[in-house]
Design a protein around this motif. Structure first.
Motif, PDB file in Angstrom:
ATOM      1  N   GLU A 204       1.771   1.514   4.276  1.00 28.67           N
ATOM      2  CA  GLU A 204       0.937   1.543   3.931  1.00 28.67           C
ATOM      3  C   GLU A 204      -0.113   0.580   2.563  1.00 28.67           C
ATOM      4  N   LEU A 205      -1.554   0.845   2.720  1.00 19.90           N
ATOM      5  CA  LEU A 205      -2.231   0.410   2.579  1.00 19.90           C
ATOM      6  C   LEU A 205      -2.946   0.747   1.105  1.00 19.90           C
ATOM      7  N   VAL A 206      -2.099  -0.019  -0.286  1.00 24.71           N
ATOM      8  CA  VAL A 206      -3.140   0.593  -1.864  1.00 24.71           C
ATOM      9  C   VAL A 206      -4.239   0.933  -2.433  1.00 24.71           C
ATOM     10  N   ASP A 207      -4.633  -0.422  -2.375  1.00 24.16           N
ATOM     11  CA  ASP A 207      -5.964  -0.427  -2.806  1.00 24.16           C
ATOM     12  C   ASP A 207      -5.874  -1.828  -1.567  1.00 24.16           C
ATOM     13  N   VAL A 208      -7.297  -2.762  -2.904  1.00 21.05           N
ATOM     14  CA  VAL A 208      -7.896  -3.890  -2.844  1.00 21.05           C
ATOM     15  C   VAL A 208      -8.957  -4.025  -3.252  1.00 21.05           C
ATOM     16  N   GLU A 209      -8.933  -5.532  -4.374  1.00 17.49           N
ATOM     17  CA  GLU A 209      -9.529  -5.403  -5.122  1.00 17.49           C
ATOM     18  C   GLU A 209      -9.714  -6.967  -5.331  1.00 17.49           C
ATOM     19  N   PHE A 210     -11.503  -7.686  -5.725  1.00 16.88           N
ATOM     20  CA  PHE A 210     -11.689  -8.460  -5.337  1.00 16.88           C
ATOM     21  C   PHE A 210     -11.885  -8.944  -6.886  1.00 16.88           C
ATOM     22  N   LYS A 211     -11.702  -9.482  -7.154  1.00 19.28           N
ATOM     23  CA  LYS A 211     -12.581 -10.270  -8.964  1.00 19.28           C
ATOM     24  C   LYS A 211     -12.373 -11.230  -9.607  1.00 19.28           C
ATOM     25  N   ARG A 212     -13.074 -11.400 -10.095  1.00 15.76           N
ATOM     26  CA  ARG A 212     -13.073 -13.167 -10.969  1.00 15.76           C
ATOM     27  C   ARG A 212     -12.955 -12.588 -12.306  1.00 15.76           C
ATOM     28  N   GLU A 213     -11.276 -13.730 -12.182  1.00 24.02           N
ATOM     29  CA  GLU A 213     -10.495 -14.081 -13.484  1.00 24.02           C
ATOM     30  C   GLU A 213     -11.240 -15.386 -13.906  1.00 24.02           C
ATOM     31  N   GLY A 214     -11.760 -15.297 -15.417  1.00 25.45           N
ATOM     32  CA  GLY A 214     -12.075 -16.974 -15.350  1.00 25.45           C
ATOM     33  C   GLY A 214     -12.358 -17.940 -14.005  1.00 25.45           C
ATOM     34  N   HIS A 215     -12.036 -19.285 -14.130  1.00 26.08           N
ATOM     35  CA  HIS A 215     -12.980 -19.460 -12.725  1.00 26.08           C
ATOM     36  C   HIS A 215     -13.024 -18.884 -11.547  1.00 26.08           C
ATOM     37  N   ILE A 216     -12.219 -18.083 -11.370  1.00 30.72           N
ATOM     38  CA  ILE A 216     -10.972 -18.027 -10.454  1.00 30.72           C
ATOM     39  C   ILE A 216     -10.933 -16.867  -9.099  1.00 30.72           C
ATOM     40  N   GLN A 217     -11.195 -16.540  -8.134  1.00 25.79           N
ATOM     41  CA  GLN A 217     -12.097 -15.516  -8.046  1.00 25.79           C
ATOM     42  C   GLN A 217     -10.472 -13.754  -6.755  1.00 25.79           C
ATOM     43  N   TYR A 218      -9.995 -13.576  -7.364  1.00 25.43           N
ATOM     44  CA  TYR A 218      -8.892 -13.037  -6.867  1.00 25.43           C
ATOM     45  C   TYR A 218      -8.619 -11.752  -5.580  1.00 25.43           C
ATOM     46  N   LEU A 219      -8.980 -11.690  -4.489  1.00 24.02           N
ATOM     47  CA  LEU A 219      -8.548 -10.707  -3.331  1.00 24.02           C
ATOM     48  C   LEU A 219      -7.072 -10.449  -3.575  1.00 24.02           C
ATOM     49  N   ARG A 220      -7.027  -8.739  -4.195  1.00 25.82           N
ATOM     50  CA  ARG A 220      -5.723  -8.432  -4.151  1.00 25.82           C
ATOM     51  C   ARG A 220      -5.333  -7.141  -3.238  1.00 25.82           C
ATOM     52  N   ILE A 221      -4.486  -7.851  -2.533  1.00 27.69           N
ATOM     53  CA  ILE A 221      -3.978  -6.294  -1.323  1.00 27.69           C
ATOM     54  C   ILE A 221      -2.559  -5.484  -2.187  1.00 27.69           C
ATOM     55  N   PHE A 222      -2.514  -4.347  -1.914  1.00 24.26           N
ATOM     56  CA  PHE A 222      -1.557  -4.069  -3.091  1.00 24.26           C
ATOM     57  C   PHE A 222      -1.030  -3.025  -1.745  1.00 24.26           C
ATOM     58  N   ILE A 223       0.450  -2.992  -1.296  1.00 26.00           N
ATOM     59  CA  ILE A 223       1.027  -2.958  -0.196  1.00 26.00           C
ATOM     60  C   ILE A 223       2.298  -1.297  -0.334  1.00 26.00           C
ATOM     61  N   ASP A 224       2.399  -0.219  -0.031  1.00 18.19           N
ATOM     62  CA  ASP A 224       3.823   0.334  -0.295  1.00 18.19           C
ATOM     63  C   ASP A 224       4.092   0.930   0.681  1.00 18.19           C
ATOM     64  N   LYS A 225       5.744   1.324   0.440  1.00 24.48           N
ATOM     65  CA  LYS A 225       5.869   1.876   1.642  1.00 24.48           C
ATOM     66  C   LYS A 225       7.584   2.751   0.678  1.00 24.48           C
TER      67      LYS A 225
END
Length: 160
Positions: free
Chosen positions: A24-45
């Motif tokens: 299951e796709l729970v969520d997706v985030e795209f955010k900057r933390e400091g000088h780095i961009q993060y694409l976070r994909i949260f999954i579950d079952k």
């Protein structure tokens, strides 16, 4: 392209991959933390996500994201479980986690407050003139109906 647009496009792109792996796709985030961009994909079952699940999704999504070239800047891709305090994003989440302790924040005050902590009791489906709402049992005795469209955020709470 805005962060919100990127998140929506990534969700549309990776959902078939994740569902194909029976996750299951729970969520997706795209955010900057400091000088780095993060694409976070949260999954579950239902029985929990393993490191192998996360690695498999990461490899599959990485290839697809590179081919589609949606994100033109450098970023770090992270795939993980949503954790014990997972967010509740869909009506199905509220149904699935019925009986669990949750914290809900609303956009508007309801009975004089915007933050609620209680046990998910159920989902009241829409009827004529009555919107979809979440029933929360507070302090083991008081039931409160929270209109679904007023929920700003909701998460499961960890009980010890």
């Amino acid at each position: 392209m805005t962060g919100r647009t990127i998140v929506e496009k990534v969700k549309a792109l990776v959902t078939p991959i994740i569902e194909g792996l029976r996750l299951e796709l729970v969520d997706v985030e795209f955010k900057r933390e400091g000088h780095i961009q993060y694409l976070r994909i949260f999954i579950d079952k239902p029985d929990g996500v393993s490191i192998d699940d996360c690695q498999h999704v990461s490899r599959e999504c990485e290839v697809l994201l590179d081919v589609e070239d949606l994100i033109r800047t450098q970023y770090v891709l992270e795939v993980s479980s949503p954790g014990l305090d997972r967010p509740l994003k869909t009506v199905q989440d509220y149904q699935r986690f019925q009986g669990r302790l949750a914290k809900i924040k609303t956009f508007q005050t309801i009975q004089g407050q915007k933050k609620f902590l209680g046990y998910l009791k159920g989902v009241a489906q829409e009827t004529s003139g009555s919107p979809l709402s979440i029933t929360l049992l507070i302090d083991g005795e008081q039931e409160i109906q929270i209109p679904y469209e007023l929920i700003a955020s909701a998460r499961l709470e960890v009980e010890f």
